[in-house]
Design an enzyme around this catalytic site. Sequence first.
Site, PDB file in Angstrom:
ATOM      1  N   GLU A 504       7.113  -3.600   4.118  1.00 28.63           N
ATOM      2  CA  GLU A 504       5.822  -4.296   4.113  1.00 28.63           C
ATOM      3  C   GLU A 504       5.946  -5.788   4.376  1.00 28.63           C
ATOM      4  O   GLU A 504       4.959  -6.508   4.319  1.00 28.63           O
ATOM      5  CB  GLU A 504       5.099  -4.016   2.790  1.00 28.63           C
ATOM      6  CG  GLU A 504       4.753  -2.535   2.671  1.00 28.63           C
ATOM      7  CD  GLU A 504       4.017  -2.174   1.395  1.00 28.63           C
ATOM      8  OE1 GLU A 504       3.932  -3.001   0.476  1.00 28.63           O
ATOM      9  OE2 GLU A 504       3.522  -1.019   1.320  1.00 28.63           O
ATOM     10  N   LYS A 616      11.320  -6.326   2.918  1.00 27.28           N
ATOM     11  CA  LYS A 616      11.066  -6.146   1.501  1.00 27.28           C
ATOM     12  C   LYS A 616      11.893  -4.974   0.966  1.00 27.28           C
ATOM     13  O   LYS A 616      12.220  -4.925  -0.203  1.00 27.28           O
ATOM     14  CB  LYS A 616       9.568  -5.862   1.343  1.00 27.28           C
ATOM     15  CG  LYS A 616       9.052  -5.728  -0.061  1.00 27.28           C
ATOM     16  CD  LYS A 616       7.534  -5.512  -0.006  1.00 27.28           C
ATOM     17  CE  LYS A 616       6.958  -5.082  -1.337  1.00 27.28           C
ATOM     18  NZ  LYS A 616       5.574  -4.582  -1.203  1.00 27.28           N
ATOM     19  N   GLN A 617      12.181  -4.030   1.837  1.00 31.39           N
ATOM     20  CA  GLN A 617      12.752  -2.772   1.366  1.00 31.39           C
ATOM     21  C   GLN A 617      13.412  -2.031   2.521  1.00 31.39           C
ATOM     22  O   GLN A 617      13.263  -2.393   3.675  1.00 31.39           O
ATOM     23  CB  GLN A 617      11.636  -1.919   0.794  1.00 31.39           C
ATOM     24  CG  GLN A 617      10.580  -1.508   1.815  1.00 31.39           C
ATOM     25  CD  GLN A 617       9.218  -1.301   1.173  1.00 31.39           C
ATOM     26  OE1 GLN A 617       8.349  -2.145   1.274  1.00 31.39           O
ATOM     27  NE2 GLN A 617       9.071  -0.185   0.472  1.00 31.39           N
TER      28      GLN A 617
END
Lengths: 787, 787
Positions: A504, A616-617
């Site tokens: 995101e 973010k991930q």
Amino acid sequence: MTRIRDEDTEVENDIDNNSMLAAEPWRIRETAFDPASAFLHETLFTLGNGWIGLRGTPDEGTAGAAGRTLEGTYLNGFYDTEPIRYPENAYGLARVNEFMLNVPNAKRVAAVVDGERFALDSGRVVAYERTLDLKTGLVVRTVEWETRGGKRLRIASRRLVAFERKHVAALEYAVTPLNFAGTVRIVADIDADVTNLQAGDDPRVGSALTGAALIETGREIGARDVLLLQRTRHSGFTLATATECVVSGAPAVRVEPAGLGHAFEADLAEGATFTLHKYIAYASSRDMAPDACGPHARAELAAACAAGFDALAREQAAYLSGFWNEADVSIAGDDALQQGVRFNQFHLLQSVGRDGRTNIAAKGVTGEGYEGHYFWDTEIYVFPFFLFSRPEIARALLQYRYNGLPKARERARQMAHTKGALYPWRTIAGEECSAYFPAGTAQYHINADVAYSIRLYLLATDDFDFMAAQGAEIVLETARIWTGIGSYDRQGRFCINTVTGPDEYTAIVNNNTYTNAMARMHMTFAADVAERLRAERPADFARIAAAIGLDDAEIGAWRAASAAMLLPYDEALGIHAQDDSFLAKQPWDFANTPSENYPLLLHYHPLVIYRHQVCKQADVVLALLLLSNEFSLEDKRRDFDFYERVTTHDSSLSSCIFSIVANEIGDRRKAYDYFMETARLDLDNTHANTQYGVHTAAMAGTWLGVAYGFAGMRLDGAGLRFAPTLPDQWTGYRFKVQVRGALLDVAVDAAGTDYRLLRGERMSFAHGGTPIELDAQRAHIRMETSQ
Amino acid sequence: MTRIRDEDTEVENDIDNNSMLAAEPWRIRETAFDPASAFLHETLFTLGNGWIGLRGTPDEGTAGAAGRTLEGTYLNGFYDTEPIRYPENAYGLARVNEFMLNVPNAKRVAAVVDGERFALDSGRVVAYERTLDLKTGLVVRTVEWETRGGKRLRIASRRLVAFERKHVAALEYAVTPLNFAGTVRIVADIDADVTNLQAGDDPRVGSALTGAALIETGREIGARDVLLLQRTRHSGFTLATATECVVSGAPAVRVEPAGLGHAFEADLAEGATFTLHKYIAYASSRDMAPDACGPHARAELAAACAAGFDALAREQAAYLSGFWNEADVSIAGDDALQQGVRFNQFHLLQSVGRDGRTNIAAKGVTGEGYEGHYFWDTEIYVFPFFLFSRPEIARALLQYRYNGLPKARERARQMAHTKGALYPWRTIAGEECSAYFPAGTAQYHINADVAYSIRLYLLATDDFDFMAAQGAEIVLETARIWTGIGSYDRQGRFCINTVTGPDEYTAIVNNNTYTNAMARMHMTFAADVAERLRAERPADFARIAAAIGLDDAEIGAWRAASAAMLLPYDEALGIHAQDDSFLAKQPWDFANTPSENYPLLLHYHPLVIYRHQVCKQADVVLALLLLSNEFSLEDKRRDFDFYERVTTHDSSLSSCIFSIVANEIGDRRKAYDYFMETARLDLDNTHANTQYGVHTAAMAGTWLGVAYGFAGMRLDGAGLRFAPTLPDQWTGYRFKVQVRGALLDVAVDAAGTDYRLLRGERMSFAHGGTPIELDAQRAHIRMETSQ
């Protein structure tokens, strides 16, 4: 209303972490009441059964100051709605939010002596212990308390939310005068003066709702029982909250009504114990006709009363014994870790809906974060745990998606798709509730994530009946979206533009590798399913094809698009690009980003984040795991190395995936470190927001980290396989896997791995490339553990 | 609050277009009162002076039903604020909205006979005419009205908003009994019960404000005068609204207070005329100290009363005579078009702020659409008109941006820029008010647009004093943003990622051609300005460089980035790509898009639109115009052809640009057709929302369409030049251009073009490539018109 995913929230500096919780393998235990950690511990001590969730607040009601406690009682999937208002409007934005309600607190009970009501923050607490026992499923609290007048009492309570009785909770509250004889009063009532947390400017909190969302429509107060009937303001659901009290241990008990409950008073000898059992039922019109809720709650109560608390406690222990027998992950050599792993499994079991109408919320039933919404977390993180330990629950989760198909079709039409279905990014009952589409509706991969879980379900269960009944329709309808939004470029490559992948910190991009790879899997699977269905169940195929207007050309189009799918790859770097433009962006300046500026989302405008190479991930790295056999080990190494450098893990969904892939590429140190970041995330409150609820995806990530990570388990078209390794920090670990009705025990220690067929006729799998078949005759094999 | 740009709104099917307005070159004239067109005509008959705007509602107050009329009184840049609330929050989003207030209606006057108050929708209107005269600047209305009792009156009113007196408006209201002798009463008061339009679910309207935003702080009601003092709720501004009435024509006038005003009553002979003059002043603490507003309004009123209405009317006519002498665009052969062109020029003059603190709103002072916000429309559309006809107003517009620098610096910090300034996408007083950043804050090109207007100003005026005082600081501070967000790719090309170009049907892209080309211009210009300043005004350079911390390395970085700027170009198609990925997207399926689905934004989710090759407005094509000498004619032809096919012109900012470029590439038919879509856009209400306000950018686009389009005018580093053509539909056209103090008259007819130096010592320019120099000796030349 502010609905940033709350893993993105600021560190709450004033919430203590729980260093006071001893590291015990099967228990979570408080030995003192500390107001500073009460808010957090309310979450940790939550009890639930997949529907009811009772936060671990004191029996007597919350003791902390406002904002330092949350008296929360939740029913998974029981929601009200509110319109979503945008400061600048556009067509097709999500219009209605569904949010899980805080319902009346029916568990409230308090001792009163000489008019002084017991509370943990008044009088003097002489002794205190509270335990969540993961084997019995009970929270047991023992307190010795001295009134201001010097009278000392022991108050011992036990609480449970019945796993085997969806609508029932129960508690025992036993009061013993220790240094006096005299009158003791126990007040047991329902606290209906509850509201959801208010959002204000606080980004951690869920709902813009102001005031009470539940309107009372009736109440009946009997001799020792209460029935409260309410209706939700907008969604129009009926809720029945019912209680019945049974007292014992005192000779002549005087009863009088007290609000939505009763006061029970008795004259006790010193050392005598006055015990109250309170049985609680919640029934709602999400499950039955509105008029049936009251009677149903009463019937459930009657049955529970008849059984008695001890019987309920035995039921609970028996249920959990069955669960742990098939699901337990044990780790030898690290009690704190062992505790974290089991705590996470226990909370997953407590949180997951099993009725096909509910799912597992990002916070389970432990808090209001994300408003009780269900995300892709279910399919990609939580689903495998249940699939391999409680496949009937996994099937119920898929059934939930099947029930969501009509709304997903509607949503697809709103998004200009003339056919097919598009699942909502976040929802309770199927409405798209994402109010920020660049990191919500744009995450089209949700469709492929659902299809992936169905593919995994089929591989693990061979349950083609489910496919014919429900699964195929989901897979086919959702696959259509890819040919709807995708197109061929001038080089004949199939492209998917203007979507957001899992990461995101990057939004609205073209050819997100994760999305494209998952869409390829999805379309291939859809074509396979269609063809198998036609071959094996022609009537079902004909019925579905006619219902959705599927023809051969469309199946062919899926095959063609899959074959031509573009996966952006950078030849110079030898890595998969996260999307067409990711590698052209400036790297984030990590060196000059102070640690207090994480998570970045709380300190930088989305455009600033989107403009940079920063994640973010896990995104590409997640694809490496999910589609493991589509990427070479060398690809995995290079991709991991590259994306690790640019990933902040600001999402709680990230570390577990990095741990698993680190294991696969042989980086044992990173595998262990990332795993440890996940396994006690909530117990240690490392994301500093567990007070608002646990992180169910990360909890499931712990299981993934053991099975997929250290044990190297994969299940895909190439079959089931393991490649166990043992972290240096452990002496061994063990877990079980259910596949096609057979139950396999996998125990790894320094010297080797024991595979044991505990149930079922046979199981075939590979160990580090060596094919193994276990059956009744040869139910055990020991293999050397790779180093 | 819903703030879609209202050119994007649905067709209002029940607003009549104004076929009833006769095509007269210098007037807009109604010959009947039609409630169905009243709402629209209120906009068209608005009078303003760049500060005050009085919508063309009847003197007596609005006569239509709610939602069919808008009693609007606006003061350019007089605003209140409200917090912007997002359903899902993120760091750095615009937090506070500034919105133009609807202020008390001080112009209200009504005749009353036998207790019956005159209104256009009561009694019987026997005769009616209303005229907006573009030469006198007055709205004149004549009505014959019969009461229910059969008494007939003539009511003649004149209204003006004084161009030469910022705070003053005035009106004349003359009542004549036609068939009776008796008592006539005229009530003149201030209607302070006004609010802004409520948004609700209606996307056409501006503000979420509920209730009155102005709080009364005092009132003084004198013999014939009223002073009302108010304060805005949040922004804290003081507003003084003052009126004074003078009556004449009746022997013995009785006066009594009536609310915020007075009633004047007289006994009249048949045929006698009772006249009231009402002088109005609005003064606010945006311009002076709060305590000074009341006295200032009174002083302005006293001066206006002393002069009298006829003198004010003469002032007005004289001012307009001067304006038309220097600004008039005349077109021979099409009266309707001529009317549209002049109407547009007149409204621009009425709408534009001239004090350096105000600008020109998207709707001018005619309505609440876009909440009175200023956009890039000013610099790219409106600015050239004033630059070449009223350069002092153009300079005031630049001064407005200079005054906005501190807030633009703050905004840049919020957007993680350690230095430089970033202008807000929409604002009144400098705050970023865009609540949808993908089509707001992401439009970084606003910085280059401002720099472009300064470059044009310098070319047209040679006013380097302005550059030293203000212009250089703007240009340098805003240029820094490009090196802040841009970066070099592996091929050494300078890229600008994650921005939105002018086309709002494509958002958050990399290397938008318009943005990159304009940034290149901007950085080159900034380096040129810095070096010229250092050479010519070393003290000013040293002062500015020290203040903003500018060094040679930064100037060098601008040159380098400009030289390396990437402009995405597709070799196969031979066109400039709108951005890196535009050409890889699927073309919009125009063939299957029903006409009622335009504008697309109201019928498709942004993701659907963003995913396709479809433009709302000129983007690459605008760059072809603004940076005309950076693109070859062949490039222009191919780019025009390509982008024309994918552009919906759903924005009112589009057609005029396509007309101009069509002229340049020699497509005379398209040039004419696109021009005609712009020129009477508001008069004919072709975008179906002029009732909410005029479209100032499109109005200015009309002037651009003549000067830049048909006359082929350009002014850039290559100098001033013309290449006139004459549409077949016209017999000729004529306009004037001021450059460096000299005034040139350009008159084009079928045979040739006359250039005439009306003022100034000399002017150099080219005609179709032929250099021409006019001076006092040789003030006129006739050149053949190209065909």
